[in-house]
Design a protein around this motif. Structure first.
Motif, PDB file in Angstrom:
ATOM      1  N   LYS A 191      34.358  43.463  57.637  1.00 27.04           N
ATOM      2  CA  LYS A 191      33.863  43.666  56.269  1.00 27.04           C
ATOM      3  C   LYS A 191      34.713  44.678  55.507  1.00 27.04           C
ATOM      4  N   ASN A 198      27.337  35.219  45.919  1.00 29.78           N
ATOM      5  CA  ASN A 198      27.008  36.548  46.431  1.00 29.78           C
ATOM      6  C   ASN A 198      27.472  37.619  45.460  1.00 29.78           C
ATOM      7  N   SER A 199      26.674  38.703  45.478  1.00 26.72           N
ATOM      8  CA  SER A 199      27.052  39.885  44.709  1.00 26.72           C
ATOM      9  C   SER A 199      26.761  41.105  45.587  1.00 26.72           C
ATOM     10  N   VAL A 200      27.405  41.138  46.737  1.00 27.84           N
ATOM     11  CA  VAL A 200      27.133  42.202  47.702  1.00 27.84           C
ATOM     12  C   VAL A 200      27.661  43.547  47.174  1.00 27.84           C
ATOM     13  N   GLY A 201      28.817  43.522  46.560  1.00 24.30           N
ATOM     14  CA  GLY A 201      29.360  44.768  45.999  1.00 24.30           C
ATOM     15  C   GLY A 201      29.937  45.705  47.043  1.00 24.30           C
ATOM     16  N   LEU A 202      30.513  45.103  48.070  1.00 20.68           N
ATOM     17  CA  LEU A 202      31.259  45.855  49.091  1.00 20.68           C
ATOM     18  C   LEU A 202      30.429  46.941  49.789  1.00 20.68           C
ATOM     19  N   GLN A 203      29.203  46.612  50.097  1.00 17.56           N
ATOM     20  CA  GLN A 203      28.405  47.543  50.901  1.00 17.56           C
ATOM     21  C   GLN A 203      29.114  47.772  52.239  1.00 17.56           C
ATOM     22  N   ASN A 236      42.268  43.824  50.060  1.00 18.87           N
ATOM     23  CA  ASN A 236      41.327  43.049  49.252  1.00 18.87           C
ATOM     24  C   ASN A 236      41.517  43.377  47.768  1.00 18.87           C
ATOM     25  N   CYS A 265      37.793  40.930  45.235  1.00 21.58           N
ATOM     26  CA  CYS A 265      36.325  40.924  45.187  1.00 21.58           C
ATOM     27  C   CYS A 265      35.882  40.808  43.723  1.00 21.58           C
ATOM     28  N   PRO A 266      35.012  39.810  43.429  1.00 20.50           N
ATOM     29  CA  PRO A 266      34.584  39.649  42.031  1.00 20.50           C
ATOM     30  C   PRO A 266      33.373  40.523  41.674  1.00 20.50           C
ATOM     31  N   ASN A 267      32.897  41.333  42.630  1.00 24.21           N
ATOM     32  CA  ASN A 267      31.596  41.992  42.459  1.00 24.21           C
ATOM     33  C   ASN A 267      31.630  43.499  42.265  1.00 24.21           C
ATOM     34  N   ASN A 313      39.536  34.071  48.098  1.00 27.27           N
ATOM     35  CA  ASN A 313      38.285  34.806  48.043  1.00 27.27           C
ATOM     36  C   ASN A 313      37.341  33.967  47.166  1.00 27.27           C
ATOM     37  N   THR A 314      36.189  34.472  46.850  1.00 24.25           N
ATOM     38  CA  THR A 314      35.192  33.662  46.139  1.00 24.25           C
ATOM     39  C   THR A 314      35.564  33.419  44.675  1.00 24.25           C
TER      40      THR A 314
END
Ligand code: DOR
Length: 302
Positions: free
Chosen positions: A44, A68-73, A125, A128-130, A190-191
């Motif tokens: 991750k 998904n919108s995890v936001g890199l947790q 990375n 990431c779109p989030n 990526n997404t």
């Protein structure tokens, strides 16, 4: 039969990886499958400091794929090194660490920290779109891709992979920017930036409005982009996006991907990576193929 592929300094026992963000740091996933059987695992995305991620909801299923919108947790790079990496060191599988900086300096800082035993590769990375800072904003700008890659390469001996965003008009230019910056490989896609709306409240499902689409819906797009990236660069391309069977994986490899990664399908079928490896093996037996490298880029265009 040879399933081994080489990516930078990495010799993968087979070309199938688990994609970043789809099995955390391996612990949960290790309960379902034997991690040793994989070509590589990509952990991750990490940030310099621990990150809580975006407010819920973070995932939303559509009939064709997942948003998904995890936001890199994540627990941050230090906690990863201290608490998660020792667990992974016990496995005989290549470990690729995904890093998501908000600045060029943060990318270099993390890459330097991760230039240690047990880490085999770094995946930058920029896709990431989030997140509000960094992420895809870097990946849509070839100059940023180039500069980040260059700085990371200065501080690490590990194989450096750049994970690209599909939210661009010319993926070849982005792949070339990574190659020019010194990347050993690029990985994509990526997404895809998407969204969903709740018609009762008329509000976007996600607080960030935009979220990342993954799963079978994006496979044809991913395949086309991998095909284009392969033509733009000499470095290996790692293909991903909606792969859920060995047939999908073979399409990417025939299009020129040297390895593939399985993401969303891990949530649907935790055994997916193993089934893909087994399926590729059987395909090779049936078609009298001795070496997996004979398949890579074997697309016949009239
Ligand atoms: O779709 C994605 N979601 N891509 C990433 O790179 C990170 C992830 C997240 O944490 O939001």
């Amino acid at each position: 039969m040879n399933l081994q592929v080489v990516i930078g300094k990495l010799k993968l026992k087979n070309p199938v990886m688990a994609a970043s963000g789809t099995f955390g740091f391996g612990r949960e996933y290790g309960e379902y499958i034997d991690l040793n059987q994989l070509g590589a695992i990509v952990v991750k995305g990490l940030t310099v400091k621990p990150k809580e991620g975006n407010p819920p909801p973070r995932v939303y299923e559509t009939p064709c794929g997942m948003l998904n919108s995890v936001g890199l947790q994540n627990p941050g790079v230090d906690a990863f090194i201290e608490k998660e990496l020792p667990f992974l060191r016990d496995y005989d599988v290549a470990v690729i660490v995904n890093i998501a900086g908000e600045t060029i300096e943060e990318f270099a800082y993390m890459a330097k920290k991760l230039d240690i035993d047990g880490v085999d590769g770094i995946e930058i990375n920029v896709s990431c779109p989030n997140v509000k800072k960094g992420g895809m904003a870097f990946g849509i700008n070839p100059e940023d891709i180039f500069n980040i890659t260059k700085e990371v390469k200065k501080v690490t001996q590990k194989t450096v992979i750049v994970k690209l965003t599909p939210n661009v008009t010319d993926i070849g230019v982005c792949a070339k920017a990574a190659e020019d910056g010194g990347a050993d490989a690029v990985s994509l896609i990526n997404t895809i930036a998407g969204m969903a709306i709740d018609i009762d409240t008329r509000k976007p499902v996600f607080k960030n409005v935009i979220a990342g689409l993954s799963g079978p819906a994006i496979k044809p797009i991913a395949l086309r982009m991998v095909y284009e990236a392969v033509r733009a660069v000499k470095i290996p391309v790692i293909g991903m996006g909606g792969i859920s069977s060995f047939k999908d994986a073979l399409e990417f490899m025939i299009a020129g991907a040297k390895a593939v990664a399985i993401g969303t399908c891990n949530f649907v079928n935790p055994n997916c990576t193993i089934e893909v490896i087994e399926g590729i093996r059987q395909y090779m037996v049936l078609n009298n193929i001795e070496d997996i490298n004979e398949i890579i880029g074997s697309l016949k265009v009239d």
